[in-house]
Design a protein around this motif. Structure first.
Motif, PDB file in Angstrom:
ATOM      1  N   UNK A  37       0.850  -1.190   0.000  1.00 51.53           N
ATOM      2  CA  UNK A  37       0.000   0.000   0.000  1.00 51.53           C
ATOM      3  C   UNK A  37       0.884   1.237   0.000  1.00 51.53           C
ATOM      4  N   UNK A  38       0.464   2.209  -0.773  1.00 57.91           N
ATOM      5  CA  UNK A  38       1.112   3.514  -0.780  1.00 57.91           C
ATOM      6  C   UNK A  38       0.022   4.549  -0.520  1.00 57.91           C
ATOM      7  N   UNK A  39       0.321   5.510   0.302  1.00 52.48           N
ATOM      8  CA  UNK A  39      -0.705   6.490   0.661  1.00 52.48           C
ATOM      9  C   UNK A  39      -0.095   7.862   0.867  1.00 52.48           C
ATOM     10  N   UNK A  40      -0.839   8.897   0.446  1.00 51.10           N
ATOM     11  CA  UNK A  40      -0.458  10.275   0.742  1.00 51.10           C
ATOM     12  C   UNK A  40      -1.693  11.047   1.194  1.00 51.10           C
ATOM     13  N   UNK A  41      -1.489  11.917   2.151  1.00 50.75           N
ATOM     14  CA  UNK A  41      -2.560  12.773   2.652  1.00 50.75           C
ATOM     15  C   UNK A  41      -2.174  14.221   2.409  1.00 50.75           C
ATOM     16  N   UNK A  42      -3.059  14.977   1.749  1.00 50.11           N
ATOM     17  CA  UNK A  42      -2.746  16.363   1.409  1.00 50.11           C
ATOM     18  C   UNK A  42      -2.956  17.274   2.604  1.00 50.11           C
ATOM     19  N   UNK A  44      -5.018  19.525   2.782  1.00 52.47           N
ATOM     20  CA  UNK A  44      -6.450  19.778   2.939  1.00 52.47           C
ATOM     21  C   UNK A  44      -7.204  18.549   3.450  1.00 52.47           C
ATOM     22  N   UNK A  45      -6.461  17.474   3.747  1.00 47.70           N
ATOM     23  CA  UNK A  45      -7.093  16.278   4.289  1.00 47.70           C
ATOM     24  C   UNK A  45      -7.591  15.303   3.241  1.00 47.70           C
ATOM     25  N   UNK A  46      -7.297  15.565   1.968  1.00 49.85           N
ATOM     26  CA  UNK A  46      -7.646  14.622   0.915  1.00 49.85           C
ATOM     27  C   UNK A  46      -6.661  13.460   0.969  1.00 49.85           C
ATOM     28  N   UNK A  47      -7.156  12.241   0.921  1.00 50.55           N
ATOM     29  CA  UNK A  47      -6.295  11.077   1.071  1.00 50.55           C
ATOM     30  C   UNK A  47      -6.297  10.242  -0.203  1.00 50.55           C
ATOM     31  N   UNK A  48      -5.121  10.031  -0.768  1.00 47.49           N
ATOM     32  CA  UNK A  48      -4.984   9.208  -1.967  1.00 47.49           C
ATOM     33  C   UNK A  48      -4.189   7.964  -1.619  1.00 47.49           C
ATOM     34  N   UNK A 110      -6.186  -1.146  -6.416  1.00 41.54           N
ATOM     35  CA  UNK A 110      -7.149  -0.061  -6.227  1.00 41.54           C
ATOM     36  C   UNK A 110      -6.430   1.276  -6.159  1.00 41.54           C
ATOM     37  N   UNK A 111      -7.014   2.270  -6.819  1.00 43.65           N
ATOM     38  CA  UNK A 111      -6.641   3.653  -6.562  1.00 43.65           C
ATOM     39  C   UNK A 111      -7.871   4.316  -5.961  1.00 43.65           C
ATOM     40  N   UNK A 112      -7.715   4.898  -4.790  1.00 44.61           N
ATOM     41  CA  UNK A 112      -8.855   5.490  -4.113  1.00 44.61           C
ATOM     42  C   UNK A 112      -8.557   6.857  -3.553  1.00 44.61           C
ATOM     43  N   UNK A 113      -9.616   7.628  -3.346  1.00 46.49           N
ATOM     44  CA  UNK A 113      -9.489   8.960  -2.771  1.00 46.49           C
ATOM     45  C   UNK A 113     -10.578   9.142  -1.725  1.00 46.49           C
ATOM     46  N   UNK A 114     -10.189   9.620  -0.574  1.00 45.37           N
ATOM     47  CA  UNK A 114     -11.130   9.953   0.488  1.00 45.37           C
ATOM     48  C   UNK A 114     -11.237  11.473   0.567  1.00 45.37           C
ATOM     49  N   UNK A 115     -12.466  11.989   0.447  1.00 47.28           N
ATOM     50  CA  UNK A 115     -12.684  13.434   0.426  1.00 47.28           C
ATOM     51  C   UNK A 115     -13.615  13.832   1.568  1.00 47.28           C
ATOM     52  N   UNK A 116     -13.140  14.555   2.562  1.00 43.66           N
ATOM     53  CA  UNK A 116     -14.025  15.021   3.636  1.00 43.66           C
ATOM     54  C   UNK A 116     -15.135  15.908   3.072  1.00 43.66           C
ATOM     55  N   UNK A 117     -16.356  15.702   3.519  1.00 46.52           N
ATOM     56  CA  UNK A 117     -17.475  16.496   3.008  1.00 46.52           C
ATOM     57  C   UNK A 117     -17.313  17.980   3.289  1.00 46.52           C
ATOM     58  N   UNK A 118     -16.570  18.291   4.340  1.00 50.64           N
ATOM     59  CA  UNK A 118     -16.377  19.698   4.676  1.00 50.64           C
ATOM     60  C   UNK A 118     -15.613  20.428   3.580  1.00 50.64           C
ATOM     61  N   UNK A 153       3.609  11.458  -8.047  1.00 50.06           N
ATOM     62  CA  UNK A 153       3.241  12.526  -8.975  1.00 50.06           C
ATOM     63  C   UNK A 153       3.536  13.885  -8.333  1.00 50.06           C
ATOM     64  N   UNK A 154       4.325  14.705  -9.002  1.00 53.99           N
ATOM     65  CA  UNK A 154       4.661  16.022  -8.466  1.00 53.99           C
ATOM     66  C   UNK A 154       3.453  16.937  -8.354  1.00 53.99           C
ATOM     67  N   UNK A 155       2.428  16.657  -9.164  1.00 57.45           N
ATOM     68  CA  UNK A 155       1.219  17.477  -9.153  1.00 57.45           C
ATOM     69  C   UNK A 155       0.052  16.766  -8.470  1.00 57.45           C
ATOM     70  N   UNK A 156       0.366  15.793  -7.610  1.00 58.81           N
ATOM     71  CA  UNK A 156      -0.689  14.995  -6.995  1.00 58.81           C
ATOM     72  C   UNK A 156      -1.695  15.855  -6.236  1.00 58.81           C
ATOM     73  N   UNK A 157      -1.206  16.775  -5.415  1.00 62.41           N
ATOM     74  CA  UNK A 157      -2.134  17.577  -4.610  1.00 62.41           C
ATOM     75  C   UNK A 157      -3.062  18.408  -5.495  1.00 62.41           C
ATOM     76  N   UNK A 158      -2.522  19.001  -6.549  1.00 69.74           N
ATOM     77  CA  UNK A 158      -3.350  19.799  -7.464  1.00 69.74           C
ATOM     78  C   UNK A 158      -4.390  18.917  -8.146  1.00 69.74           C
ATOM     79  N   UNK A 159      -3.986  17.706  -8.540  1.00 71.41           N
ATOM     80  CA  UNK A 159      -4.909  16.804  -9.212  1.00 71.41           C
ATOM     81  C   UNK A 159      -6.002  16.332  -8.267  1.00 71.41           C
ATOM     82  N   UNK A 160      -5.655  16.106  -7.002  1.00 64.25           N
ATOM     83  CA  UNK A 160      -6.663  15.693  -6.025  1.00 64.25           C
ATOM     84  C   UNK A 160      -7.663  16.806  -5.771  1.00 64.25           C
TER      85      UNK A 160
END
Length: 293
Positions: A37-42, A44-48, A110-118, A153-160
């Protein structure tokens, strides 16, 4: 951005390291296990995350978040007491405010993204339809981004952030939310008009950051201007690229399709063809035949 990587043949170690969005990972058999598993959290709390493992059952804890995932293998999902199957290479969306259980009968990637509703400006947060996304531009946009990004990805946060914005538009469109035109200020109208001109002039290589820099506004200001028009940056850019491609297909019949696609900003002919079919309902050949002469 916080990140980690774990690769092991020990289920217990993998399970302890995973800790993705509070999901409970259950081992389905006593056979050999291998997973990574590989994971990054931005910020802003977006989790990829990118998960590779043998078959497992995943039970998600209830949370105030949206879960977007692309699975490269089939799976069965139970949501709101209903069970249905999802084919591989499809993007699905789920509201984790209800119990969610996913069973993978085969090895999963799996590639997944968790997005807080806030983080989302959703008009009706109680009416988010779960399941596979099959809405033209949304389906293509999610698939195109998710299939190409990874934790390095160098632009991961922008893409998320871009995906988060598209999720917002998708949910509101399903709820038939219409943004009144009176909410568009003169400045927002000028920003969008000028942005479209820049996108047309730089169609082969343009991004949200590029346009915002040219306009001397922040990315959030530019996104807000498009939102006021009930539009996203990606949707506007796609419309511009497809319109240009339609003209070039008719005006340059002897040109290579790959050249025409590259000229309007598509690096992949297959991606261009898929998007063209979504927007026009036709293949390149069908469009040329229908509009010839």
């Amino acid at each position: 951005m916080n990140n980690f990587f774990c690769e092991t043949d020990s289920f217990d170690e993998w399970h302890d390291m995973l800790n993705v969005h509070g999901a409970l990972i259950e081992k389905t058999n006593n056979g050999h296990f291998f997973g990574s598993v590989q994971k990054k959290t931005t910020t802003l709390g977006l989790e990829f995350f990118l998960v590779k493992s043998t078959p497992q059952t995943i039970k998600f804890n209830i949370s105030d978040s949206i879960y977007l995932l692309l699975s490269f293998s089939n799976f069965n999902v139970t949501c709101n007491d209903k069970t249905f199957s999802v084919d591989g290479n499809q993007v699905s969306i789920f509201d984790l405010s209800s119990p969610l259980v996913i069973d993978y009968p085969t090895t999963r990637i799996i590639k997944g993204i968790l997005i807080p509703k806030k983080n989302l400006n959703i008009i009706n947060k109680e009416n988010i339809t779960p399941g596979v996304i099959k809405d033209n531009i949304f389906e293509y946009s999610f698939t195109e981004i998710l299939t190409t990004i990874n934790v390095n990805d160098n632009n991961l946060e922008k893409k998320l952030i871009t995906i988060s914005n598209i999720v917002q538009f998708y949910i509101n469109s399903k709820n038939k939310v219409i943004y009144p035109s009176r909410s568009i200020s003169a400045r927002q109208k000028k920003i969008v008009d000028d942005a479209k001109k820049i996108m047309i002039e730089n169609i082969s290589d343009v991004s949200l950051s590029f346009v915002s820099d040219k306009l001397f506004v922040s990315r959030s200001t530019l996104q807000a201007a498009f939102s006021a028009h009930n539009l996203s940056f990606i949707k506007a850019l796609t419309d511009i690229r497809i319109d240009k491609l339609k003209k070039e297909l008719l005006n340059n019949e002897n040109a290579k399709i790959s050249t025409l696609c590259n000229d309007v900003g598509y690096q992949s002919i297959s991606n261009a063809a898929k998007q063209f079919k979504i927007v026009t309902g036709l293949t390149f050949a069908e469009y040329k035949k229908k509009n010839k002469g």
